[in-house]
Design a protein around this motif. Structure first.
Motif, PDB file in Angstrom:
ATOM      1  N   ASP A  98       0.856  -1.190   0.000  1.00  0.00           N
ATOM      2  CA  ASP A  98       0.000   0.000   0.000  1.00  0.00           C
ATOM      3  C   ASP A  98       0.892   1.241   0.000  1.00  0.00           C
ATOM      4  N   GLY A 130      -1.674  -2.958  -5.588  1.00  0.00           N
ATOM      5  CA  GLY A 130      -2.318  -2.542  -4.357  1.00  0.00           C
ATOM      6  C   GLY A 130      -2.202  -1.066  -4.045  1.00  0.00           C
ATOM      7  N   THR A 131      -1.410  -0.316  -4.824  1.00  0.00           N
ATOM      8  CA  THR A 131      -1.262   1.111  -4.559  1.00  0.00           C
ATOM      9  C   THR A 131      -1.286   1.895  -5.860  1.00  0.00           C
TER      10      THR A 131
END
Length: 424
Positions: free
Chosen positions: A171, A195-196
């Motif tokens: 993240d 995820g980011t």
């Protein structure tokens, strides 16, 4: 006579490190000395691939790892490698091994796993990142996003010097953790991360950064590293979607950048560049493609060696290479990928509009079709590069005699120029 038991510990440990795990378990019951050597060995190799279809034998193998780590508490280890195929329900065993190995002050961790079905996930323990002993951490999962890395909330400074992650979810806090707590990190490699949408890396210690094929969610990549020497970036995406790359890398020496053209911002001139390979493709109809290409090429204009796609060279010539000076350029390599686009624009360009020819001494051209568009490019370079010493023509196919004969007869601006033909 038991010669193995009489070997020095370091020699015996080296031999044991090459044994399969099941062989090590058998050796450990051969004698008291062998048991002591197996328990004190600083190389922990846990290959859990065997017996995937034999649950009883597999359980015995995993139980042996549990006992080994329990019995050697208080005895530090240098190296720990866990690899293999992980069945559903076995995640807790691996997490237990990792935590126990961290307690042994392991310096080098290698984790290479394939999770059954690719649907389950494994969240790596924060102890791996909090440890003050771990210097190398390499984590690789077979399926995208099956590994999860959550940065620790503790403020402890990490001792990591090398970190490689593949198919791991992170993240936005990952970049903050690298920037704030990894004061000794020298090499960072991220492959297929997801995820980011934003990754911001600021480091005063980072020397090498490799980012390979991040998943589609990443939109913004910012890198500020004052002593970074090597940057490898492979970033392809389906649409521009306001993607942005910001660089503050004044000491960069080698750049490899492949993917799509995007918004680029460079804080300082990269005057130390020795080699730049920039292979960028625009999206059809992209309004700012030309301007972004100019920014990308200007950023690497201080390079001594430069490699480009043929269509990038042609686009620069169409634009007249606006205000870009390649005063240090000695070697140029051109990949001809788009065989349908000829080099007419090159032949009609003005010599003064092509500054990368000024000091050029070495040229490499990778050809595909051995047809007119490639011949025109080669002829143009030979006729106009006045300081050229060597041109190398590469091909993955047999070079036709007519193709070689045509090039060999071209006029050369430099009397020292030599043309070599090579198969790759």
């Amino acid at each position: 006579m038991d010669r193995f038991s009489n070997l020095p510990d370091d020699v015996a440990h080296k031999i044991i490190s090459f044994l399969a795990l099941e062989d090590t378990s058998r050796l450990s019951v051969a004698s008291k000395r062998c048991r002591q050597l197996c328990l004190s060995n600083s190389f922990l190799n846990f290959d859990i691939s065997p017996y995937v279809r034999y649950p009883i034998q597999r359980a015995e193998l995993m139980d042996y790892i549990d006992r080994l780590l329990f019995l050697r508490r208080g005895t530090d280890a240098q190296y720990c490698c866990i690899l293999g195929y992980l069945l559903i329900g076995e995640e807790f065993r691996v997490l237990s091994w990792l935590n126990n190995a961290v307690a042994l002050n392991v310096k080098y961790f290698f984790l290479v796993l394939t999770l059954e079905g690719g649907s389950q996930c494994l969240t790596l323990p924060s102890s791996l990142l909090c440890s003050t002993a771990v210097e190398t951490l390499i984590v690789s999962f077979c399926y995208f996003g099956t590994g999860i890395l959550k940065t620790p909330s503790l403020r402890a400074t990490s001792s990591l010097q090398l970190l490689k992650l593949k198919s791991v979810r992170i993240d936005e806090s990952f970049g903050n953790w690298i920037s704030s707590h990894c004061k000794f990190l020298k090499k960072l490699q991220l492959e297929h991360i997801e995820g980011t949408t934003r990754l911001i890396i600021t480091s005063s210690s980072l020397e090498e950064l490799v980012i390979l094929s991040p998943r589609g969610s990443l939109l913004h990549l910012h890198v500020s590293a004052e002593i970074l020497r090597l940057l490898i970036l492979v970033w392809r995406f389906d649409s521009p979607n306001d993607r942005e790359l910001r660089l503050s890398t004044p000491k960069l020496k080698i750049l490899y950048w492949k993917g799509n053209i995007l918004n680029l911002s460079v804080a300082e001139n990269m005057t130390d560049l020795l080699l730049s390979k920039v292979f960028l493709k625009p999206f059809s109809g992209e309004a700012y493609a030309n301007q972004n290409l100019i920014h990308a090429i200007r950023a690497v204009s201080d390079s001594i060696g430069l490699a480009l796609y043929n269509h990038s060279v042609q686009d620069l010539l169409k634009l007249g290479c606006p205000r870009i000076l390649f005063t240090n350029l000695l070697a140029l390599r051109i990949w001809i990928k788009d065989t349908e686009v000829g080099c007419v624009t090159i032949r009609s360009g003005k010599l003064e509009d092509i500054p990368f020819l000024i000091n050029l001494k070495f040229v490499t051209v990778d050809v595909i079709t051995q047809e007119n568009n490639e011949l025109e490019l080669i002829e143009f370079l030979l006729k106009n590069a006045q300081n050229l010493k060597k041109m190398t023509v590469f091909s993955s196919y047999d070079l036709q005699p007519d193709f070689i004969r045509e090039i060999s007869g071209y006029e050369k601006a430099s009397s020292d120029a030599v043309v070599n033909f090579m198969m790759i």
